[in-house]
Motif scaffolding. Structure first.
Motif, mmCIF file in Angstrom:
data_model
loop_
_atom_site.group_PDB
_atom_site.id
_atom_site.type_symbol
_atom_site.label_atom_id
_atom_site.label_comp_id
_atom_site.label_asym_id
_atom_site.label_seq_id
_atom_site.Cartn_x
_atom_site.Cartn_y
_atom_site.Cartn_z
ATOM 1 N N MET A 97 -3.644 -34.493 14.668
ATOM 2 C CA MET A 97 -3.480 -33.264 14.916
ATOM 3 C C MET A 97 -2.547 -33.321 15.642
ATOM 4 O O MET A 97 -1.689 -31.860 15.674
ATOM 5 C CB MET A 97 -4.907 -31.982 14.658
ATOM 6 C CG MET A 97 -5.456 -32.095 14.369
ATOM 7 S SD MET A 97 -4.818 -31.606 12.144
ATOM 8 C CE MET A 97 -4.267 -30.302 11.808
ATOM 9 N N MET A 98 -2.171 -33.646 16.243
ATOM 10 C CA MET A 98 -1.276 -33.602 17.187
ATOM 11 C C MET A 98 0.389 -34.610 16.705
ATOM 12 O O MET A 98 0.750 -34.386 17.930
ATOM 13 C CB MET A 98 -1.653 -34.230 19.002
ATOM 14 C CG MET A 98 -2.892 -33.537 19.557
ATOM 15 S SD MET A 98 -3.342 -34.484 21.217
ATOM 16 C CE MET A 98 -1.825 -34.262 22.313
ATOM 17 N N ASP A 99 0.051 -35.426 16.281
ATOM 18 C CA ASP A 99 1.010 -35.681 15.247
ATOM 19 C C ASP A 99 2.260 -35.109 15.003
ATOM 20 O O ASP A 99 1.969 -33.961 14.380
ATOM 21 C CB ASP A 99 0.962 -37.262 14.544
ATOM 22 C CG ASP A 99 1.532 -37.484 14.000
ATOM 23 O OD1 ASP A 99 2.130 -37.600 13.422
ATOM 24 O OD2 ASP A 99 1.355 -39.113 14.106
ATOM 25 N N GLU A 100 3.401 -35.210 15.197
ATOM 26 C CA GLU A 100 4.481 -34.569 15.421
ATOM 27 C C GLU A 100 5.088 -34.758 14.106
ATOM 28 O O GLU A 100 5.105 -33.124 13.281
ATOM 29 C CB GLU A 100 5.701 -35.013 16.302
ATOM 30 C CG GLU A 100 6.850 -34.334 15.890
ATOM 31 C CD GLU A 100 8.586 -35.052 16.291
ATOM 32 O OE1 GLU A 100 9.068 -34.106 15.915
ATOM 33 O OE2 GLU A 100 8.077 -35.821 17.189
ATOM 34 N N THR A 101 4.468 -35.621 13.007
ATOM 35 C CA THR A 101 4.367 -35.467 11.766
ATOM 36 C C THR A 101 3.939 -34.391 11.390
ATOM 37 O O THR A 101 3.746 -33.446 10.390
ATOM 38 C CB THR A 101 4.789 -36.625 10.901
ATOM 39 O OG1 THR A 101 5.619 -37.684 11.247
ATOM 40 C CG2 THR A 101 4.846 -36.891 9.301
ATOM 41 N N ILE A 102 2.046 -34.616 11.835
ATOM 42 C CA ILE A 102 1.134 -33.518 10.622
ATOM 43 C C ILE A 102 1.947 -31.688 11.516
ATOM 44 O O ILE A 102 1.525 -30.731 10.380
ATOM 45 C CB ILE A 102 0.019 -33.688 11.560
ATOM 46 C CG1 ILE A 102 -0.537 -34.640 10.401
ATOM 47 C CG2 ILE A 102 -0.996 -32.799 11.331
ATOM 48 C CD1 ILE A 102 -0.857 -34.575 9.047
ATOM 49 N N LEU A 105 4.836 -31.006 9.029
ATOM 50 C CA LEU A 105 4.036 -30.287 7.395
ATOM 51 C C LEU A 105 3.224 -29.169 7.728
ATOM 52 O O LEU A 105 3.678 -28.576 6.636
ATOM 53 C CB LEU A 105 2.768 -31.650 7.242
ATOM 54 C CG LEU A 105 3.833 -33.456 6.748
ATOM 55 C CD1 LEU A 105 2.722 -34.204 6.679
ATOM 56 C CD2 LEU A 105 4.132 -32.512 5.268
ATOM 57 N N ILE A 106 2.366 -28.834 8.788
ATOM 58 C CA ILE A 106 1.659 -27.891 8.341
ATOM 59 C C ILE A 106 3.085 -26.476 8.451
ATOM 60 O O ILE A 106 2.905 -25.496 7.338
ATOM 61 C CB ILE A 106 0.284 -27.382 10.079
ATOM 62 C CG1 ILE A 106 -0.209 -28.469 9.930
ATOM 63 C CG2 ILE A 106 0.557 -26.330 10.203
ATOM 64 C CD1 ILE A 106 -0.940 -28.437 10.807
ATOM 65 N N LEU A 107 3.980 -26.555 9.236
ATOM 66 C CA LEU A 107 5.062 -25.707 9.572
ATOM 67 C C LEU A 107 5.621 -25.545 8.636
ATOM 68 O O LEU A 107 6.131 -24.304 7.502
ATOM 69 C CB LEU A 107 6.679 -25.696 10.776
ATOM 70 C CG LEU A 107 5.218 -25.372 12.334
ATOM 71 C CD1 LEU A 107 6.142 -25.691 12.950
ATOM 72 C CD2 LEU A 107 4.663 -23.854 12.271
ATOM 73 N N VAL A 108 6.025 -26.524 7.779
ATOM 74 C CA VAL A 108 7.157 -26.900 6.398
ATOM 75 C C VAL A 108 6.369 -26.510 5.367
ATOM 76 O O VAL A 108 6.731 -25.280 4.324
ATOM 77 C CB VAL A 108 7.499 -27.764 5.785
ATOM 78 C CG1 VAL A 108 8.483 -27.323 5.012
ATOM 79 C CG2 VAL A 108 8.769 -28.173 7.628
ATOM 80 N N VAL A 109 4.899 -27.078 4.661
ATOM 81 C CA VAL A 109 4.334 -26.434 4.016
ATOM 82 C C VAL A 109 3.711 -25.372 3.791
ATOM 83 O O VAL A 109 3.791 -23.608 2.967
ATOM 84 C CB VAL A 109 3.488 -27.614 3.862
ATOM 85 C CG1 VAL A 109 2.292 -27.322 2.786
ATOM 86 C CG2 VAL A 109 3.729 -28.950 3.341
#
Length: 493
Positions: A97-102, A105-109
């Motif tokens: 959950m602290m991963d930059e990609t996740i 993804l949360i923000l983009v999606v």
């Protein structure tokens, strides 16, 4: 209408409790036995394949994507840390959950869901659908137009998966096209098309990865461009979806059952996360202004993403603010209503985001188990210059399919595959084409990959309904691509 086709996707609630309990007990015993067999400090070897195999087994039995990923991740975690199970589960969940990609993804999606929600609230998707109805006069044309629009929005597979599906499903419903077929066409023009265009998020990411790992002495993007003709799965998948859209390749397997149901008047499958779209569900106004209000935000989204170095997050933020201001100036809706649409959009994306997050947890567990290294080490003794491209494609396609990580796997595999190719003096563009083809196949075929989940969500069907109907076409494309890699491998060796 429930389909009786033998391969028809079953509904989640059709499985009895007894079978679920039996499956749970069998998995617990099996995982416990594997953990007992493994010696501490030793490599896991073939055991590293078990979490992904369990995911596939549970998904096929229960037709539940999120639950299957959780079972596989928990099983793999128990193999890794039987003595500190809860602590390791908390740590890996927090790390993901602290991963930059996740976070990205949360923000983009989430913002994409809100962006599309505003377009629907203001009636813009309805205006676009009415405009397309003037151009589209048949079922075949609706499928072809969906394919063409998917190819035009090549900048990012997430943008493609959400924008095309949400804007075309009203039209395809009108011609009784199943939501599963819509999801297949949308997904087939997402990752497979994105890898073929050097101006995409895929190209930017992989070009940097190739350059960092010494695949070329020059510019990584130039090697990527040289490899595009050899990204065979992308070309085959694109050709196949056009053949399916024109009807030259008939429906078969689970897709045939879905299309039979749709032609009988039910384009939306049972238990799908969507409702039939009514023409009066959004306000009406000037149709040409409505069309402008649909196309202008889309153009801003694409243009802003390109302007900010192919960053979809920046593009989505700019497009959301632009759309909010545009609709308020025209008084198409109130500020409160538009903000509610944005929040509703975030809520509709919670399931796909949860599936992607669970997929990242499984990916991290597979990395700790050494699954990718095991696959490569197992196949290396059989390598030759002629067989290298086909073996790289097949092995990496299996890994990406099993993990759902079309990008993350290659952070591990490229530093291994590239030196092997250089040592064997193999054609680097051909090997890179095989790697990108494998990534594209995994993203396309895996039912819990991010683009597949978003394609199913945007199209209005469950991930497993999409996955089961799409996999026969993806496997067919993979078989053709493998044959072509063998031919090129022996030709260029």
């Amino acid at each position: 209408m429930n389909s009786t086709h033998p391969f028809a996707p079953a509904l989640p609630n059709q499985r009895g409790r007894g079978r679920a309990l039996t499956l749970t007990a069998a998995i617990a015993i099996f995982v416990g036995w594997l953990t007992y067999l493994h010696e501490p400090g030793a490599a896991y070897g073939w055991m590293s394949l078990m979490p992904s195999a369990l995911v596939l087994l549970v998904a096929l039995v229960t037709h539940r994507t999120l639950e299957a990923l959780i079972v596989g991740a928990l099983a793999g975690l128990f193999m890794l840390q039987p003595d500190n199970y809860i602590g390791e589960l908390a740590d890996i969940s927090l790390n993901v959950m602290m991963d930059e990609t996740i976070a990205w993804l949360i923000l983009v999606v989430g913002l994409m869901g809100g962006f599309i929600g505003m377009l629907e609230k203001a009636g813009c998707t309805l205006s676009f659908s009415h405009f397309m109805q003037r151009l589209v006069k048949s079922r075949r044309q609706s499928l072809l137009w969906t394919s063409v629009l998917g190819m035009l929005i090549f900048i990012d597979d997430y943008l493609n998966a959400l924008a095309i599906s949400s804007s075309m499903k009203r039209l395809t419903d009108r011609f009784n096209v199943s939501r599963e077929k819509l999801a297949y066409i949308v997904d087939s023009t997402a990752a497979p098309v994105c890898i073929l265009v050097p101006v995409s998020t895929w190209a930017v990411y992989f070009a940097e990865l190739l350059e960092t790992n010494g695949a070329t002495e020059g510019n990584g993007m130039w090697l990527y461009i040289q490899s595009i003709p050899y990204m065979l799965y992308g070309w085959v998948a694109l050709a196949l979806v056009l053949l399916v859209a024109t009807g030259l390749v008939p429906d078969f397997g689970p897709m045939k059952a879905a299309e039979q149901r749709a032609r009988a008047g039910q384009p939306i499958p049972d238990d799908a996360p969507d409702e039939p779209l009514e023409d009066d569900s959004a306000p009406r106004g000037n149709p040409w202004l409505g069309l402008f209000n649909f196309l202008a935000p889309m153009a801003v989204l694409i243009g802003a993403s390109a302007y900010y170095d192919i960053d979809l997050l920046m593009g989505t933020i700019v497009a959301t603010l632009f759309t909010l201001a545009l609709f308020l100036i025209q008084r198409l809706s109130t500020f409160d209503a538009l903000m509610d649409s944005i929040m509703d959009g975030f809520r509709t994306m919670m399931l796909p985001l949860a599936i992607v997050a669970a997929g990242f947890v499984l990916r991290d567990i597979n990395e700790q188990l050494g699954m990718t290294e095991f696959m490569i080490d197992t196949l290396t003794p059989y390598l030759s210059v002629a067989l290298l491209p086909a073996i790289v494609f097949v092995s990496m396609a299996v890994v990406v399919f099993a993990t759902g990580s079309s990008w993350g796997v290659f952070v591990i595999s490229i530093p291994i595959v590239i030196p092997i190719a250089q040592h064997m003096d193999a054609s680097m563009p051909l090997v890179v084409g095989a790697l990108l083809s494998a990534s594209s196949f995994g993203s396309h075929a895996c039912f819990f990959s991010d683009s597949s989940v978003l394609s199913s969500q945007g199209s209005g069907c469950l991930p497993m309904q999409h996955g089961l109907t799409q996999i026969p076409y993806a496997v067919l494309g993979a078989i053709v691509a493998t044959g072509l890699f063998l031919i090129l491998g022996f030709t260029l060796a």
